[in-house]
Design a protein around this motif. Structure first.
Motif, PDB file in Angstrom:
ATOM      1  N   PHE A   1      62.317 -15.642 -62.898  1.00 26.01           N
ATOM      2  CA  PHE A   1      62.716 -17.034 -63.079  1.00 26.01           C
ATOM      3  C   PHE A   1      63.998 -17.285 -62.277  1.00 26.01           C
ATOM      4  O   PHE A   1      64.873 -16.428 -62.188  1.00 26.01           O
ATOM      5  N   ALA A   2      64.091 -18.477 -61.719  1.00 30.06           N
ATOM      6  CA  ALA A   2      65.266 -18.818 -60.919  1.00 30.06           C
ATOM      7  C   ALA A   2      65.432 -20.331 -60.878  1.00 30.06           C
ATOM      8  O   ALA A   2      64.551 -21.099 -61.278  1.00 30.06           O
ATOM      9  N   GLY A   3      66.570 -20.753 -60.359  1.00 32.66           N
ATOM     10  CA  GLY A   3      66.808 -22.185 -60.158  1.00 32.66           C
ATOM     11  C   GLY A   3      66.831 -22.965 -61.456  1.00 32.66           C
ATOM     12  O   GLY A   3      67.339 -22.521 -62.489  1.00 32.66           O
ATOM     13  N   ALA A   4      66.238 -24.156 -61.426  1.00 31.26           N
ATOM     14  CA  ALA A   4      66.264 -25.055 -62.579  1.00 31.26           C
ATOM     15  C   ALA A   4      65.472 -24.525 -63.763  1.00 31.26           C
ATOM     16  O   ALA A   4      65.687 -24.960 -64.902  1.00 31.26           O
ATOM     17  N   ALA A   5      64.567 -23.580 -63.508  1.00 33.44           N
ATOM     18  CA  ALA A   5      63.771 -23.021 -64.617  1.00 33.44           C
ATOM     19  C   ALA A   5      64.612 -22.130 -65.512  1.00 33.44           C
ATOM     20  O   ALA A   5      64.314 -21.961 -66.702  1.00 33.44           O
ATOM     21  N   GLY A   6      65.681 -21.563 -64.960  1.00 46.23           N
ATOM     22  CA  GLY A   6      66.493 -20.609 -65.701  1.00 46.23           C
ATOM     23  C   GLY A   6      66.470 -19.263 -65.006  1.00 46.23           C
ATOM     24  O   GLY A   6      65.970 -19.152 -63.874  1.00 46.23           O
ATOM     25  N   THR A   7      66.962 -18.213 -65.670  1.00 54.32           N
ATOM     26  CA  THR A   7      67.008 -16.892 -65.050  1.00 54.32           C
ATOM     27  C   THR A   7      66.207 -15.836 -65.817  1.00 54.32           C
ATOM     28  O   THR A   7      66.011 -14.726 -65.332  1.00 54.32           O
ATOM     29  N   THR A   8      65.737 -16.195 -66.998  1.00 52.46           N
ATOM     30  CA  THR A   8      64.990 -15.239 -67.815  1.00 52.46           C
ATOM     31  C   THR A   8      64.058 -16.010 -68.747  1.00 52.46           C
ATOM     32  O   THR A   8      63.857 -17.216 -68.568  1.00 52.46           O
TER      33      THR A   8
END
Length: 362
Positions: free
Chosen positions: A277-284
């Motif tokens: 997960f990255a960006g606007a979705a989050g990191t985890t």
């Protein structure tokens, strides 16, 4: 004095006043005579010797009119008056008033843009000309962005309020970094000069090999796609294989705080796909059940358990999907690997729609 009138050739009639009028086909002869003359011996010689005044016709003349002047007018004739309600020669209209803000203005001329009279309900202004760019446009509208006329404080004006062309609806020329995507020119425009997000210099979409390290997506970016040079596919060469996958989930709708869309993760490969997960979705992934309808789906997915440590290697975990009051109405087994800079999840297709894997800030 007595008056005598000649009523027909050869006859003489007497009047009650003192004077003689001799009438003939050619006009009227007026004669004065003494009262001593008898009525019975009046003769033409008496008349002539007493003296007389001969007029050319029987009607008085106006000394102010020259009969030889062909342009002279009869003062008894009515002259045209603008505003009398009657359309006379030389008038386009006559509405019977002196109001210059209706359809008939001064001089009884029909109102028109540029005549210097603002027609109420029709014109916003009228400065007496048809010149644009002077505050009152050629069509008698007030100067404004979108009227097609470039005013002093405008960089452009293309006559529309379309923000996706070369002239913004603020009448400023479009440029990279203005936060508006110019169709056919820019692939993106996030309104900033940050080259570590999804939109980099030149308003191009970030990609591996563009020379900019995309935060949360790339571990490196050496500006090329040459293998075995220490930065392969924008991943450092010393990471485990499962950490070098390029599948990145960064849709804003995946975030636990997002609602509105309805998506599901049915299109993942059956054997699973290492993703992060990255960006606007989050990191985890979230570690508690999000509310139903969050994450752009009906039944949001969350990780049951804890995120493993980097030394733990690959570990097994379950993703539960919250629906119908049950935090784990569906369950999918997955694999998780803590790669250090980020966490990788080997995600499999969901059992039904609409179920989706959620992202969070950790």
């Amino acid at each position: 004095m007595r008056a005598i009138s000649w009523s027909s050739p050869g006859w003489l009639s007497l009047g009650v006043s003192f004077g003689l009028v001799l009438a003939s086909a050619g006009g009227c002869l007026v004669v004065k005579f003494d009262a001593t003359d008898s009525l019975t011996d009046v003769s033409l010689s008496d008349i002539l010797t007493d003296g007389f005044t001969l007029t050319s016709n029987s009607f008085p003349t106006d000394p102010t009119i020259d009969p030889t002047d062909s342009t002279a007018t009869d003062p008894t004739e009515t002259q045209p008056i603008c505003g009398d309600g009657s359309v006379d020669a030389g008038e386009d209209c006559d509405d019977g008033n002196q109001n210059d803000q209706d359809g008939c203005v001064a001089g009884c001329q029909r109102a028109s843009c540029g005549d210097g009279h603002r027609r109420l309900g029709v014109e916003a202004c009228d400065d007496g000309n048809n010149v644009g760019g002077d505050g009152c446009e050629a069509n008698c509208t007030l100067a404004s962005c979108g009227n097609g006329q470039v005013e002093a404080n405008e960089g452009c004006d293309d006559g529309n309020l379309d923000d996706s062309d070369a002239c913004l609806n603020t009448c400023e020329s479009a440029s990279c970094g203005d936060g508006i995507v110019q169709i056919g020119v820019e692939a993106c425009d996030d309104g900033d000069a940050n080259n570590t997000n999804g939109c980099v210099a030149g308003c191009a979409l970030a990609s591996c090999g563009d020379g900019f390290v995309q935060t949360g997506v790339e571990l490196c970016d050496d500006g090329n796609n040459v293998p075995s040079d220490g930065c392969d596919n924008c991943i450092s060469g010393d990471l485990p294989p499962e950490c070098q996958g390029v599948a990145v989930l960064q849709e804003a709708s995946r975030n636990v705080n997002s609602v509105g869309e309805v998506e599901c993760d049915l299109d993942l490969p059956d054997e699973g796909q290492w993703s992060r997960f990255a960006g606007a979705a989050g990191t985890t992934m979230p570690l508690a059940a999000p509310a139903t309808f969050a994450c752009g789906t009906h039944a949001p997915g969350w990780l049951r358990g804890v995120i493993p440590g980097e030394a733990d290697g690959i570990v097994a975990r379950d993703v539960c999907f919250h629906w119908d009051g049950n935090d784990c109405n569906w369950k999918v087994p997955i694999s998780v690997r803590n790669c250090g800079p980020f966490v990788m999840f080997k995600l499999k297709p969901v059992p039904s729609c609409a179920l989706r894997y959620c992202g969070s800030a950790g």
